[in-house]
Every structure is written in C-alpha cells, then in structure tokens.
Scaffold this motif. Structure first.
Motif, PDB file in Angstrom:
ATOM      1  N   ASP A   1      64.415  24.209  55.313  1.00 27.45           N
ATOM      2  CA  ASP A   1      63.638  24.217  56.556  1.00 27.45           C
ATOM      3  C   ASP A   1      62.781  22.971  56.704  1.00 27.45           C
ATOM      4  O   ASP A   1      62.324  22.654  57.808  1.00 27.45           O
ATOM      5  CB  ASP A   1      62.730  25.457  56.606  1.00 27.45           C
ATOM      6  N   THR A   2      62.549  22.252  55.606  1.00 28.26           N
ATOM      7  CA  THR A   2      61.732  21.031  55.687  1.00 28.26           C
ATOM      8  C   THR A   2      62.586  19.769  55.852  1.00 28.26           C
ATOM      9  O   THR A   2      62.046  18.690  56.086  1.00 28.26           O
ATOM     10  CB  THR A   2      60.856  20.878  54.422  1.00 28.26           C
TER      11      THR A   2
ATOM     12  N   ASP B   1      63.105  27.570  52.305  1.00 26.69           N
ATOM     13  CA  ASP B   1      61.911  27.042  52.964  1.00 26.69           C
ATOM     14  C   ASP B   1      61.490  25.676  52.429  1.00 26.69           C
ATOM     15  O   ASP B   1      60.520  25.099  52.910  1.00 26.69           O
ATOM     16  CB  ASP B   1      60.740  28.030  52.865  1.00 26.69           C
ATOM     17  N   SER B   2      62.216  25.125  51.457  1.00 24.48           N
ATOM     18  CA  SER B   2      61.889  23.795  50.962  1.00 24.48           C
ATOM     19  C   SER B   2      63.128  23.157  50.359  1.00 24.48           C
ATOM     20  O   SER B   2      64.064  23.853  49.928  1.00 24.48           O
ATOM     21  CB  SER B   2      60.778  23.848  49.913  1.00 24.48           C
TER      22      SER B   2
END
Length: 313
Positions: free
Chosen positions: A201-202, A229-230
């Motif tokens: 997501d980053t 998420d990373s």
C-alpha cells in the motif's frame, strides 16, 4: 500590562509545546496540566505581548505570523538554556545524534550496517526513530532524516544516497515448485503469470512500473494478488514463499547473494526517485552530523559499486 521581564519561564515552555503539537490538549499532557490551563497560560502571555500567538480552531491551533517568529526565538532560547544546563552538569548533547528513518530503509539497509558506524565512532550515541512522516526540523528534535523522493525538499540540504532500482524476487523454494529446474536465464516476465504478486500500500505503482518497463503490463490482469500495508511486509511474504514481490535491489542484495531469494530478471530498472540524506542548511554542521553523513554516503557508494558490478556481470 505586566512587565515583559516578568514573563514566566514555564509559560514559554507551554507555548513552545503547544506550537510543536498544534494542539492544547497534547501540550497539556506533555506539561502535566489541563488543556484549559494551557489556554489560560497562552492567553496571559498574549496579553503581555499584545499580539496573538495562535489562531484557534476547535482542538487544533496554528501559529500567527507573529507567533511563528516569536516561538522560533523562544525555542532557540530554551534550547540554549537546556544546553547550558547539560554542559554545566556534564550532560552535553553534542555526542547524541537523533535521526528519523523510513521503516523499510532502517530494517533492510541501515541496521545491518550501523554496527560499523558504532565501531568507528563509539563516542556518538545514536537515537533512531522510524516513521513514514516527514518532520519540520524547526519544531522537531531530529538532526537528520533519510527521506524518499526527488531530492527537492524545500529549504533543506539533501544529498542522494542511491536511487530506487526495482527487481522481482521470490523464495528459491517457491521458484522451483512452480518452474521446476528452469534456468534463471530462460525465465521471462510473462512467467510471472504463474505466481501470486505481492503488493504494498505504500508503493502502489511499483509492479505496474516494472511490468510496463519490460513490456509485460498485461501480467497484472492474469495473476492473483495479495496486498500488504508496507513494502517490508511484502518482502517478508516473498521470503516466506507467498509469491513474487517487486523490491528495491539495494534492500534485497544480501538475500539474493545468500540464495535465500531468487531474482531471475537481469533487468536494470532504476527509478528517478531515491533515498536522500536530509538536514537543515548550516555553515558548519555539528561534528556528529558531518561524520554520519560522511559514513553513510561512503556506505551507499560502496553498495552501488557492488550492485553495478553484479548487474553488469
């Protein structure tokens, strides 16, 4: 109006805290008083100064132009007071280096090398904070940040460490389970259709960027995907055998050399963005900052030589 010479030092500390947090409640928590007490102290000081330090707006507050100038000078004065006190008691901060680093950069690149810096400069005490957020040096405690971007950071000195260079990686076990004994030199980008692609997501455009670069953008429509998420989590998932992650080559070089991961594509796809050493402009930066900059720049250059050699080979 009370004499300005009677300004309370605690009131200045409270105002500085409120300016740093942009919030009276958080300033109160830091100073162990209520938000109402913060507001009263600010109002009293504003009455003495005869100008507004803050613009109020609900829970959040912002500095007025006069307040910006005033708080900047107050902060400098408070820092001098603290420094003088610490020097008087033998607790100078000149040897303490405070840096803010992106989490993945810290874990995948900096931490494995940091013992070398500690061995070379044992007198410098490192305080490392990991965050995706950037900070205002005028309102934070950090001496240095490592930032990702194009190098244009307004009002700050920035020096390129290395640019992003993307390459897909997966576990050796998964590679052989899916493609058998196929030689790495025979693997084509379209073979990624047989694997799950791991996204972050980053770093949302990395897969699209790499696949478009090699002329295989259609692969995204033909594969399963898992989202994390990373970037760091996607790399760990690749190592665990969940699929292919597209990763910065500098982060994964050690795992590739140790054959924990496979990087089958000899495609050199550097990004225009990269990681930068960022700090305020100063005519003579503190010794701790100069030494850390010298060291980390040399480490980055050495790594780039190794990567260029491996890619060329």
């Amino acid at each position: 109006m009370r004499l300005l010479s009677q300004v309370n030092l605690n009131s200045l500390k409270i105002v500085e805290s409120a300016a740093r947090h942009r919030n009276f409640t958080r300033a109160g928590e830091e100073q162990f008083i209520t938000a109402s007490a913060v507001s009263q102290r600010v109002k009293s000081l504003e009455d003495q100064l005869r100008f507004k330090i803050f613009q109020r707006g609900g829970n959040a507050v912002s500095l007025t132009p006069e307040g910006e100038t005033y708080v900047s000078r107050v902060r400098e004065a408070l820092e001098r007071i603290v420094a003088a006190s610490m020097e008087a008691t033998g607790q100078s901060q000149e040897h303490v280096l405070k840096i803010s680093v992106l989490p993945t950069f810290a874990v995948r690149w900096l931490f494995p090398r940091l013992p070398l810096f500690q061995q070379q400069y044992p007198d410098i005490e490192m305080h490392v904070s990991t965050s995706y957020a950037t900070h205002e040096f005028s309102t934070s405690e950090f001496d240095v940040e490592i930032r990702y971007g194009d190098g244009h950071f307004h009002g700050l000195q920035s020096d390129l460490l290395f640019r992003e260079d993307l390459t897909p990686v997966c576990s050796r076990k998964l590679f052989h389970e899916v493609l058998g004994d196929k030689p790495l030199s025979k693997v084509k980008p379209e073979d990624l259709r047989h694997f799950t692609l791991l996204h972050s997501d980053t770093c949302t455009q990395n897969w699209q960027s790499w696949l478009d670069f090699v002329g295989a953008g259609f692969v995204l429509q033909e594969t399963k995907s898992i989202y994390f998420d990373s970037c760091m989590m996607s790399y760990e998932a690749a190592a665990a055998g969940l699929g292919f992650a597209v990763a910065n080559r500098a982060y994964m070089a050690g795992d590739i050399r140790a054959e924990r991961l496979v990087a089958p594509f000899a495609v050199h796809h550097p990004n225009t963005a990269g990681w930068y050493f960022v700090c305020p402009y100063k005519t003579l930066p503190p010794r701790k900052v100069s030494l850390f900059k010298q060291w980390i720049t040399a480490e980055a250059a050495l790594m780039q030589i190794q990567l260029d050699s491996e890619i060329g080979g």
